[in-house]
Design an enzyme around this catalytic site. Structure first.
Site, PDB file in Angstrom:
ATOM      1  N   ARG A   1      -8.241   8.861  -2.772  1.00 59.01           N
ATOM      2  CA  ARG A   1      -9.436   8.487  -2.013  1.00 59.01           C
ATOM      3  C   ARG A   1     -10.516   8.486  -2.653  1.00 59.01           C
ATOM      4  O   ARG A   1     -10.807   8.933  -4.100  1.00 59.01           O
ATOM      5  CB  ARG A   1      -9.528   9.792  -1.295  1.00 59.01           C
ATOM      6  CG  ARG A   1      -8.160  10.221  -0.402  1.00 59.01           C
ATOM      7  CD  ARG A   1      -9.029  11.738   0.582  1.00 59.01           C
ATOM      8  NE  ARG A   1      -8.514  12.687  -0.233  1.00 59.01           N
ATOM      9  CZ  ARG A   1      -8.745  14.217   0.093  1.00 59.01           C
ATOM     10  NH1 ARG A   1      -9.288  14.185   0.965  1.00 59.01           N
ATOM     11  NH2 ARG A   1      -8.274  15.181  -0.676  1.00 59.01           N
TER      12      ARG A   1
ATOM     13  N   ASN B   1      -2.679   1.537   1.801  1.00 61.78           N
ATOM     14  CA  ASN B   1      -1.839   2.640   1.373  1.00 61.78           C
ATOM     15  C   ASN B   1      -0.306   2.198   2.512  1.00 61.78           C
ATOM     16  O   ASN B   1       1.076   1.503   1.450  1.00 61.78           O
ATOM     17  CB  ASN B   1      -2.194   4.276   1.156  1.00 61.78           C
ATOM     18  CG  ASN B   1      -2.531   4.510   0.008  1.00 61.78           C
ATOM     19  OD1 ASN B   1      -3.150   3.115  -0.898  1.00 61.78           O
ATOM     20  ND2 ASN B   1      -2.771   6.020   0.119  1.00 61.78           N
TER      21      ASN B   1
ATOM     22  N   ARG C   1      -7.661  11.624   3.710  1.00 63.34           N
ATOM     23  CA  ARG C   1      -6.420  11.363   2.957  1.00 63.34           C
ATOM     24  C   ARG C   1      -6.052   9.934   4.489  1.00 63.34           C
ATOM     25  O   ARG C   1      -5.334   9.299   4.217  1.00 63.34           O
ATOM     26  CB  ARG C   1      -4.736  12.202   3.411  1.00 63.34           C
ATOM     27  CG  ARG C   1      -5.982  13.117   1.960  1.00 63.34           C
ATOM     28  CD  ARG C   1      -4.454  14.069   1.664  1.00 63.34           C
ATOM     29  NE  ARG C   1      -4.871  15.367   0.445  1.00 63.34           N
ATOM     30  CZ  ARG C   1      -5.616  16.362   0.503  1.00 63.34           C
ATOM     31  NH1 ARG C   1      -5.467  16.016   2.189  1.00 63.34           N
ATOM     32  NH2 ARG C   1      -5.466  16.591  -0.074  1.00 63.34           N
TER      33      ARG C   1
ATOM     34  N   ASP D   1       4.374  -0.478 -12.567  1.00 62.65           N
ATOM     35  CA  ASP D   1       3.039  -0.525 -11.711  1.00 62.65           C
ATOM     36  C   ASP D   1       2.969  -1.877 -11.692  1.00 62.65           C
ATOM     37  O   ASP D   1       3.794  -2.690 -12.674  1.00 62.65           O
ATOM     38  CB  ASP D   1       2.042  -0.308 -12.675  1.00 62.65           C
ATOM     39  CG  ASP D   1       1.314   0.162 -12.710  1.00 62.65           C
ATOM     40  OD1 ASP D   1       0.341   1.086 -11.640  1.00 62.65           O
ATOM     41  OD2 ASP D   1       0.258  -1.173 -11.626  1.00 62.65           O
TER      42      ASP D   1
ATOM     43  N   HIS E   1      -0.159  17.174   5.532  1.00 57.32           N
ATOM     44  CA  HIS E   1      -0.981  17.390   4.230  1.00 57.32           C
ATOM     45  C   HIS E   1      -2.207  17.347   4.111  1.00 57.32           C
ATOM     46  O   HIS E   1      -2.489  15.183   4.281  1.00 57.32           O
ATOM     47  CB  HIS E   1      -0.747  16.991   2.670  1.00 57.32           C
ATOM     48  CG  HIS E   1      -0.947  16.258   1.709  1.00 57.32           C
ATOM     49  ND1 HIS E   1      -1.168  17.818   1.049  1.00 57.32           N
ATOM     50  CD2 HIS E   1      -1.577  16.027   1.109  1.00 57.32           C
ATOM     51  CE1 HIS E   1      -1.881  17.726   0.210  1.00 57.32           C
ATOM     52  NE2 HIS E   1      -2.431  16.156  -0.227  1.00 57.32           N
TER      53      HIS E   1
ATOM     54  N   ARG F   1      -2.280  25.881  -4.473  1.00 56.68           N
ATOM     55  CA  ARG F   1      -3.475  25.911  -3.864  1.00 56.68           C
ATOM     56  C   ARG F   1      -3.721  27.535  -3.271  1.00 56.68           C
ATOM     57  O   ARG F   1      -4.678  28.136  -3.990  1.00 56.68           O
ATOM     58  CB  ARG F   1      -4.208  24.533  -3.096  1.00 56.68           C
ATOM     59  CG  ARG F   1      -4.417  23.667  -4.245  1.00 56.68           C
ATOM     60  CD  ARG F   1      -4.806  21.452  -3.586  1.00 56.68           C
ATOM     61  NE  ARG F   1      -5.408  21.045  -4.131  1.00 56.68           N
ATOM     62  CZ  ARG F   1      -5.217  19.631  -3.428  1.00 56.68           C
ATOM     63  NH1 ARG F   1      -4.780  19.700  -3.283  1.00 56.68           N
ATOM     64  NH2 ARG F   1      -5.329  18.851  -5.432  1.00 56.68           N
TER      65      ARG F   1
ATOM     66  N   ALA G   1       1.864   3.872 -12.592  1.00 56.84           N
ATOM     67  CA  ALA G   1       1.403   4.628 -13.181  1.00 56.84           C
ATOM     68  C   ALA G   1      -0.319   5.066 -14.097  1.00 56.84           C
ATOM     69  O   ALA G   1      -0.966   4.620 -14.445  1.00 56.84           O
ATOM     70  CB  ALA G   1       1.759   3.517 -14.711  1.00 56.84           C
ATOM     71  N   GLY G   2      -0.246   5.190 -12.344  1.00 52.51           N
ATOM     72  CA  GLY G   2      -2.412   5.767 -12.696  1.00 52.51           C
ATOM     73  C   GLY G   2      -1.892   7.170 -12.657  1.00 52.51           C
ATOM     74  O   GLY G   2      -1.302   7.811 -13.554  1.00 52.51           O
TER      75      GLY G   2
HETATM   76  N1  APR Z   1       3.108  -1.499  -7.179  1.00 56.04           N
HETATM   77  C1  APR Z   1       3.281  -0.591  -8.872  1.00 56.04           C
HETATM   78  N2  APR Z   1       1.668  -0.202  -8.639  1.00 56.04           N
HETATM   79  C2  APR Z   1       0.723  -0.557  -7.956  1.00 56.04           C
HETATM   80  C3  APR Z   1       1.247  -1.326  -6.248  1.00 56.04           C
HETATM   81  C4  APR Z   1       2.209  -1.648  -6.116  1.00 56.04           C
HETATM   82  N3  APR Z   1       2.825  -2.336  -5.105  1.00 56.04           N
HETATM   83  N4  APR Z   1      -0.235  -1.155  -5.961  1.00 56.04           N
HETATM   84  C5  APR Z   1      -1.069   0.140  -6.237  1.00 56.04           C
HETATM   85  N5  APR Z   1      -0.545   0.602  -7.687  1.00 56.04           N
HETATM   86  C6  APR Z   1      -0.790   1.062  -8.708  1.00 56.04           C
HETATM   87  C7  APR Z   1      -1.929   1.246  -9.551  1.00 56.04           C
HETATM   88  O1  APR Z   1      -2.387  -0.521  -9.997  1.00 56.04           O
HETATM   89  C8  APR Z   1      -2.496   2.296  -9.341  1.00 56.04           C
HETATM   90  O2  APR Z   1      -1.826   2.869 -11.497  1.00 56.04           O
HETATM   91  O3  APR Z   1      -0.773   2.601  -8.183  1.00 56.04           O
HETATM   92  C9  APR Z   1      -1.415   3.392  -9.354  1.00 56.04           C
HETATM   93  C10 APR Z   1      -2.441   4.018  -8.660  1.00 56.04           C
HETATM   94  O4  APR Z   1      -2.865   5.043  -9.316  1.00 56.04           O
HETATM   95  P1  APR Z   1      -4.316   5.782  -8.867  1.00 56.04           P
HETATM   96  O5  APR Z   1      -5.135   4.519  -8.642  1.00 56.04           O
HETATM   97  O6  APR Z   1      -4.708   6.704 -10.797  1.00 56.04           O
HETATM   98  O7  APR Z   1      -4.491   6.998  -8.247  1.00 56.04           O
HETATM   99  P2  APR Z   1      -3.110   8.084  -8.171  1.00 56.04           P
HETATM  100  O8  APR Z   1      -5.023   9.127  -8.606  1.00 56.04           O
HETATM  101  O9  APR Z   1      -2.582   8.031  -9.332  1.00 56.04           O
HETATM  102  O10 APR Z   1      -3.302   8.417  -6.371  1.00 56.04           O
HETATM  103  C11 APR Z   1      -1.911   7.773  -6.359  1.00 56.04           C
HETATM  104  O11 APR Z   1      -0.996   9.561  -5.072  1.00 56.04           O
HETATM  105  O12 APR Z   1      -2.267  11.847  -4.688  1.00 56.04           O
HETATM  106  C12 APR Z   1      -1.760  10.658  -3.865  1.00 56.04           C
HETATM  107  O13 APR Z   1      -3.843  10.211  -2.224  1.00 56.04           O
HETATM  108  C13 APR Z   1      -3.467   9.567  -4.069  1.00 56.04           C
HETATM  109  O14 APR Z   1      -2.410   7.928  -2.852  1.00 56.04           O
HETATM  110  C14 APR Z   1      -2.516   8.397  -3.892  1.00 56.04           C
HETATM  111  C15 APR Z   1      -1.689   8.708  -4.893  1.00 56.04           C
END
Ligand code: APR
Length: 307
Positions: free
Chosen positions: A82, A95, A88, A32, A175, A151, A9-10
């Site tokens: 990143r 990841n 990446r 999340d 990618h 893009r 939920a990021g």
């Molecule tokens: N289970 C559930 N949620 C998780 C877990 C997990 N095991 N591990 C991490 N998360 C959640 C984090 O708590 C965070 O809220 O994943 C979310 C990731 O959100 P952001 O840090 O905001 O990252 P975001 O910009 O959304 O990118 C996510 O997409 O484009 C790709 O490179 C980017 O790999 C990255 C992914």
């Protein structure tokens, strides 16, 4: 009404949840592992829905994976984004642990779903999701080509001063820096790109596309791009939910197509309710074909490091 689950939920996950509801594509389960995060974002989105008129579709935010049962599609955005200076591929180890644990939950609670991977390094994470889920290859795919192509369209449109809708192009391959823009098939308002822009300008536009994500990372300082990644993912969801059979670039499993086997890499696919209906083989120049094979070789190497 379809149920679409979004894990993470990021920035990307929450933006995608909002767009999915706004487009009325289905009900959303947002997950999340950080307690309260998904629930808080879901509440915010529902309150926006009361203003924007999508209040009839529901969103549940939770850390309980059992809620994803009956999902048609599960999108994985969980993982680290990143930081400036990172590629990446630098995200590989961390990841892959996150994606492996998420896929285990999906296989338990939504074994009939389609998995759409967004977490980077994309092509490697998609292969990992395929291996760990034991799902059929057409039911596991990754989002990247739609974003990279958008893009490229944007940068060409800026250079040519025409609307992006008048650019027809496609990016294949991984990618990352090894992405393969198919210039031989690129047109601007119906004219071949090579007749519209000089070689040097085309090279410059390609370079801007390759570093399009990195440029945003260095400006944001924390986090990476999310509006365009979420918009690109929405386009793929739309094709699958509405079973449109649309031709879009996606990271898909190859079993001999383009001369590649047992690998995930960006290729044109037809998307429908069962995921990838068909990998479409378009004619490529020898140089483009060679670049696609080189790109696949890079990801094969990374897969060896994690499996
Ligand atoms: N289970 C559930 N949620 C998780 C877990 C997990 N095991 N591990 C991490 N998360 C959640 C984090 O708590 C965070 O809220 O994943 C979310 C990731 O959100 P952001 O840090 O905001 O990252 P975001 O910009 O959304 O990118 C996510 O997409 O484009 C790709 O490179 C980017 O790999 C990255 C992914």
């Amino acid at each position: 009404m379809s149920t679409i689950s979004i894990i993470g939920a990021g920035q990307v996950g929450a933006t995608l949840a909002f767009l999915t509801l706004e487009r009325k594509l289905g009900n959303v389960i947002l997950i999340d592992y950080v307690e309260g995060l998904a629930k808080g974002k879901a509440l915010d989105i529902m309150q926006a829905g009361a203003l924007a008129g999508f209040e009839k579709n529901s969103i549940v935010g939770t850390d309980d994976y059992s809620e994803i049962k009956n999902s048609k599609i599960v999108v994985i955005t969980a993982g680290l984004p990143r930081k400036p200076g990172m590629s990446r591929l630098d995200l590989l180890k961390k990841n892959s642990e996150i994606v492996s644990s998420v896929v285990k939950e999906i296989a338990t609670y939504a074994p009939e779903s389609i998995i759409l991977v967004v977490t980077n390094p994309l092509d490697v994470m998609t292969y990992l999701a395929y291996k760990k889920s034991n799902f059929k290859p057409n039911c596991v795919l990754g989002q990247a080509g739609v974003l990279d192509t958008a893009r490229l369209k944007y940068f060409i449109a800026q250079e040519c001063k025409v609307p992006p809708q008048e650019i027809s192009t496609i990016i294949l391959g991984g990618h990352g820096n090894s992405m393969v823009p198919i210039i031989s098939k690129t047109t601007v308002s119906g004219k071949p790109l090579v007749e519209v822009l000089s070689r040097e300008t085309i090279e410059r536009v390609i370079e801007k596309t390759r570093s399009g994500g990195a440029e945003i990372v260095s400006l944001l300082k924390t986090g990476s791009a999310y509006y365009a990644p979420a918009g690109a993912t929405l386009m793929m969801l739309d094709a699958m939910v509405k079973d449109t059979n649309s031709l879009l670039p996606a990271s898909a499993y190859l079993n001999g197509e383009y001369g590649l086997k047992d690998i995930y890499v960006g290729v044109p696919v037809r998307l429908g309710k069962k995921g990838v209906r068909e990998v479409v083989e378009i004619s490529l120049t020898d140089k483009e074909k060679e670049a696609l094979h080189k790109s696949a070789a890079i990801y094969r190497q990374s897969i060896k490091e994690i499996l």
